[in-house]
Every structure is written in C-alpha cells, then in structure tokens.
Design an enzyme around this catalytic site. Structure first.
Site, PDB file in Angstrom:
ATOM      1  N   ALA A  72     -40.732  34.967  25.700  1.00  0.00           N
ATOM      2  CA  ALA A  72     -41.160  33.570  25.787  1.00  0.00           C
ATOM      3  C   ALA A  72     -41.154  32.869  24.440  1.00  0.00           C
ATOM      4  O   ALA A  72     -40.679  31.733  24.317  1.00  0.00           O
ATOM      5  CB  ALA A  72     -42.546  33.486  26.419  1.00  0.00           C
ATOM      6  N   HIS A 180     -44.912  27.982  30.773  1.00  0.00           N
ATOM      7  CA  HIS A 180     -44.929  28.843  29.586  1.00  0.00           C
ATOM      8  C   HIS A 180     -44.302  28.121  28.406  1.00  0.00           C
ATOM      9  O   HIS A 180     -43.096  27.858  28.389  1.00  0.00           O
ATOM     10  CB  HIS A 180     -44.182  30.150  29.836  1.00  0.00           C
ATOM     11  CG  HIS A 180     -44.768  31.310  29.086  1.00  0.00           C
ATOM     12  ND1 HIS A 180     -45.003  31.274  27.716  1.00  0.00           N
ATOM     13  CD2 HIS A 180     -45.193  32.533  29.508  1.00  0.00           C
ATOM     14  CE1 HIS A 180     -45.537  32.421  27.337  1.00  0.00           C
ATOM     15  NE2 HIS A 180     -45.672  33.202  28.394  1.00  0.00           N
ATOM     16  N   GLU A 286     -48.384  41.067  30.989  1.00  0.00           N
ATOM     17  CA  GLU A 286     -47.538  40.584  29.896  1.00  0.00           C
ATOM     18  C   GLU A 286     -47.171  41.712  28.922  1.00  0.00           C
ATOM     19  O   GLU A 286     -47.030  41.508  27.720  1.00  0.00           O
ATOM     20  CB  GLU A 286     -48.222  39.436  29.139  1.00  0.00           C
ATOM     21  CG  GLU A 286     -47.272  38.556  28.343  1.00  0.00           C
ATOM     22  CD  GLU A 286     -47.981  37.448  27.583  1.00  0.00           C
ATOM     23  OE1 GLU A 286     -47.280  36.709  26.884  1.00  0.00           O
ATOM     24  OE2 GLU A 286     -49.215  37.334  27.680  1.00  0.00           O
TER      25      GLU A 286
END
Length: 343
Positions: A72, A180, A286
């Site tokens: 990300a 995100h 995550e």
C-alpha cells in the site's frame, strides 16, 4: 475457516521497488517514464517471497485465505504522472495475480488503481480495474481517498463529478473497495502511523455526511486499521449525525461500510467489538505490514490479531465466526467462487 481481508505484497523482490525508482528518475530528468522497462521477476522469486513470509505466517496462525494486494505505501500515487502510474499499477497487479496463480488455495487478489493527483478516476483507472476483475479474477480494489499524499488537494469522496464514475464501475463489477491511502509527502504525517489513520477516519466522516449510499445502495467499502479513530469516537460521530439531522449511523453508514481488525492490542480489539456491530467487522492482520515485531508484554507478534479476537469477551462464538469468514463472503461476492470457499 479464517479469511484475512487485508494483505499486501510487502515482501516483493528488490527489483520491484527499483523499477519505481527508475520511473521517478526518468520523470525527473526527461518528463516521461515511457521508456522505463519493467524488470523480470521469476516464479521462483515470487515463491520465495511468499513461502517464507506471508504463507508461513498464515500457516502458523491458522489463516486459510488472504485477500492480497500490492504494497500500500508503495502505490505511490502522489509521485507519478498518469502514464507512469498506469505502468506501475499494471506491473504490481500482475505480480499479485501471479501470487494467486502460484498459491491458488491461499490468496485472492485485490488491485491497486492507477490514481494520479489532479486527475479524476477515469478511463485508465476503469480499464485497469476491469482487467483485474475480469481477466485476473480479483475480488476487490484499493481506493486511495487522497492520491495527493497528505495534501488532501483533490475533491472529497462525495464529489459527484470526481468519484461517482468510479463508484458506478465498482457497482457494475460487483466488487467492494478498501479505503487505503499510500505514501505521505507531508512531513507532519508519518505514512503508516498517522496518514493511514487520518485516511480511515476522514473517509468515514465523508461517508457519514454524504449521499453516496443513497445514490449507490449496493456499494461497499472496507475501512482498514479498525476504522482509524472512528470506534474510539463513536459517540462523537453519533452525536454529530444527530446534530446535523442525519439518520443514525447504523442506517446512514453501516449498511455499506465495514471495519477490519488490524488493531494491534487486546484493548483496541475489545473496543472495536464492543462498539461496532459484529456484522460490520472483517478479520484482518495486514501481515506483513506496518508492525512486525513481538510485543514484550505478551511475547506474541503485535499483528497476530486472531489471538485478540479469540480472547475477547466482547463477541460471542457466533459473532467470531461471522468476523473470521462469514462477513467476508457477504462483502466480497466474487470471493464465493474461490475454491477455498466451496463455490
């Protein structure tokens, strides 16, 4: 069954971030990265990057399936132009597709979109989203509410001209989006410690104050990291909604918005489970992500979120079954066709 809705390819081989560096260098020197050729990444390199990291940790923790997307913080929307960001997104999404192909029992794809500051999501974004869903079988997308990297210079999520065409495409393809953000170019906002939480909280408030879900009643968003500051300030948002004459949050937002469990301490998970209805919580860790170390107080990894959910007295066994898998199968319709989910 346990489905982790929030995984990133944070362990990609070193030539992957090097490709982005070469793109940005070419942009700085010539104004175009068109001549920068993506590197070769072999299947063996991908297997090594996954087997010894994400897959190993999944097996250790009993996670069956992870919804997997590119790293990300490296989506890096704020640094490139549209052409470079398209090439960067396509390259990273192909790598995720290859992970899913090499480990089909364990991963389902979610794509990075080639968003660019000052450019409304349009044909190039929709083309990549459609390619990933229709050709690669991806089940979701990441949507960056601030592709300007901490400047927040683009329109808010309720802006019809800017964002609504993307929402139409998400609904058409029947895929949810995870909110995100990516990297931060603002020195006030550390990317993972501050900017991520800012993005999560900001998106929730924009949803609360908008008509997005009246206009798109089937559109679904996942807000990661436990919803940022939202659960801790639930009373504030309930009160603000009431003061503004809005419907209760359960009616205004929670039919369309879900929170994940990327919260790295027991008290935080307990609060999340106490405040947010169980039907709006999705299991996530995550891994490997922002926090990778071992908590000296517990001797377990901070991001071993399964332990927190299982240990919490604030959810019943039925609630935990929903959080671990059942909710994900409702939020991600295309996930139901995954072989691990029994069709």
């Amino acid at each position: 069954m346990i489905i982790d809705c929030h995984g990133h390819f944070t362990t990609a081989p070193p030539q992957v971030p090097e490709f982005r560096k070469r793109q940005l260098a070419a942009l700085a020197s010539s104004g175009s990265a068109a001549g920068v050729v993506p590197p070769v990444v072999t299947d063996e390199e991908i297997r090594a990057a996954i087997s010894g990291h994400q897959l190993r940790r999944m097996r250790e923790r009993g996670v069956d399936l992870t919804i997997f997307s590119p790293k990300a913080v490296a989506m890096d929307h704020h640094q490139g132009d549209e052409a470079a960001n398209v090439a960067w997104a396509r390259f990273n999404n192909e790598l995720v597709h290859r992970v899913c192909r090499l480990f089909p029992e364990h991963f389902a794809g979610a794509c990075q979109l080639p968003q660019t500051p000052g450019v409304a999501p349009g044909a190039r974004v929709f083309e990549e989203l459609e390619r990933c869903v229709k050709e690669y079988g991806f089940v979701a997308a990441n949507v960056n509410p601030d592709p300007t990297g901490g400047r927040w210079a683009d329109p808010p999520l309720w802006d019809r001209k800017w964002w609504y065409p993307l929402y139409e495409k998400l609904v058409e393809l029947d895929v949810p989006a995870m909110i995100h953000v990516s990297g931060s170019c603002n020195p006030h906002f550390d990317a993972v410690a501050t900017h991520y939480i800012n993005g999560d909280t900001t998106a929730f408030v924009q949803f609360m104050k908008s008509d997005i879900f009246r206009d798109f009643p089937t559109l679904k968003f996942i807000i990661p990291h436990g919803g940022g500051a939202v659960p801790f300030h639930w009373g504030r948002y309930r009160g603000l909604a009431q003061d503004m004459g809005l419907p209760p949050l359960e009616e205004k937002v929670l039919r369309n918005v879900y929170f994940d469990t990327c919260v790295y301490h027991q008290a935080g998970i307990d609060l999340l489970l106490r405040v947010v209805p169980a039907g709006n919580i999705l299991f996530a860790s995550e891994t490997f992500g922002a926090v990778q170390g071992i908590d000296p107080r517990t001797q377990h990894h901070f991001d071993d979120t399964r332990r927190y959910v299982e240990a919490s007295a604030d959810a019943s066994a039925a609630d935990k079954a929903r959080i671990f898998a059942e909710n994900a199968l409702g939020v991600y319709p295309r996930l139901r066709a995954h072989p691990r989910c029994g069709g």
